[in-house]
Design a protein around this motif. Sequence first.
Motif, PDB file in Angstrom:
ATOM      1  N   ASN A  27      51.788   1.758  52.971  1.00  0.00           N
ATOM      2  CA  ASN A  27      51.182   1.752  51.647  1.00  0.00           C
ATOM      3  C   ASN A  27      49.755   1.215  51.655  1.00  0.00           C
ATOM      4  O   ASN A  27      49.085   1.208  50.650  1.00  0.00           O
ATOM      5  N   ALA A  31      46.832   6.174  49.527  1.00  0.00           N
ATOM      6  CA  ALA A  31      47.955   6.552  48.672  1.00  0.00           C
ATOM      7  C   ALA A  31      47.484   7.577  47.658  1.00  0.00           C
ATOM      8  O   ALA A  31      46.344   7.537  47.231  1.00  0.00           O
ATOM      9  N   GLY A  36      50.420   5.309  44.520  1.00  0.00           N
ATOM     10  CA  GLY A  36      49.744   4.081  44.100  1.00  0.00           C
ATOM     11  C   GLY A  36      50.515   3.424  42.974  1.00  0.00           C
ATOM     12  O   GLY A  36      50.737   2.220  42.980  1.00  0.00           O
ATOM     13  N   ASN A  59      38.951   1.034  48.548  1.00  0.00           N
ATOM     14  CA  ASN A  59      39.144   2.223  49.371  1.00  0.00           C
ATOM     15  C   ASN A  59      38.281   2.025  50.616  1.00  0.00           C
ATOM     16  O   ASN A  59      37.061   2.131  50.546  1.00  0.00           O
ATOM     17  N   MET A  97      43.568   1.685  49.267  1.00  0.00           N
ATOM     18  CA  MET A  97      44.217   2.796  48.554  1.00  0.00           C
ATOM     19  C   MET A  97      43.175   3.870  48.278  1.00  0.00           C
ATOM     20  O   MET A  97      41.984   3.673  48.542  1.00  0.00           O
ATOM     21  N   SER A 101      43.036   5.497  42.814  1.00  0.00           N
ATOM     22  CA  SER A 101      44.218   4.661  42.536  1.00  0.00           C
ATOM     23  C   SER A 101      43.821   3.235  42.157  1.00  0.00           C
ATOM     24  O   SER A 101      44.675   2.444  41.748  1.00  0.00           O
TER      25      SER A 101
END
Length: 269
Positions: A27, A31, A36, A59, A97, A101
């Motif tokens: 995770n 995602a 997310g 990110n 992520m 998200s």
Amino acid sequence: MKKQLKNVLALTMAVSMVFAVVGCSSNTQQATSAEGEQTAQTEQTAAESSEDVLIMATNAEFPPYEYYQGQDIVGIDVEIARAVAESMGKELKVEDMAFDSIIPALLSGKADIGAAGMTITEERKESVDFTDTYVTASQAIIVKADNTDITSSADVEGKVIGVQLGTTGDLFASDVTETVERYNKGFEAVQALAQGKIDAVMIDDQVAKALAADNADVKVLDEPFTTEEYAIAVKKGNTELVDSINAALTELKQSGQLQEIVDKYITAE
Ligand code: GLN
């Protein structure tokens, strides 16, 4: 410094490629928005109950602001957020992520802050609150090194422009052309450009430089396309957190520590 950044970039790409090949279930990797949300629910209690930890959503595909160095996520935003967390007596935890998200993660309580070279926009202000700004940036245009057709920002009109999904580059490119190609990572857009699949890439200036430094087939135009301000995002209405972060940012600016962090990653031209 430049060489160091290059090595880091190569590493980031190698790591990303490995994940692409093995198919990643962690995770902490890219995602989708739906994933997310799911992760957000399972970790909600952790984020809201822990008083000693400040969870940063980002990110990590955005050098020099956030990127992988081996297993670690490093960069300007990470160091600033860590200094902010320290001044609040908390430990920073970084969650990687997809860029789109990050705001959902703040809204669901999965993360406390979004620090991702995130530009303040009117649309985002409808769902999150922003702290004071800590970096002024711009959208830059990357073209093939031998391109003589696109020499200024006006020349991208109507062209096939590659962007990172859900970013301000995406927003502005969509204003000037109907043919926008959206990628999850900036470096995928640059690869597509090098392969001649698209005409240009629109992405944040320092990131453009970092990505272009690693690819001899492309160059960054001198003329910026926009001016924008980065800030840290928090869940709407969380004024207490915004105030604490702003106090920490003011201190970091006044002490010169913020500039030191920036200078560590960006060499002045
Ligand atoms: N500054 C851009 C934005 O806010 C890009 C951010 C990013 O890709 N991390 O949309």
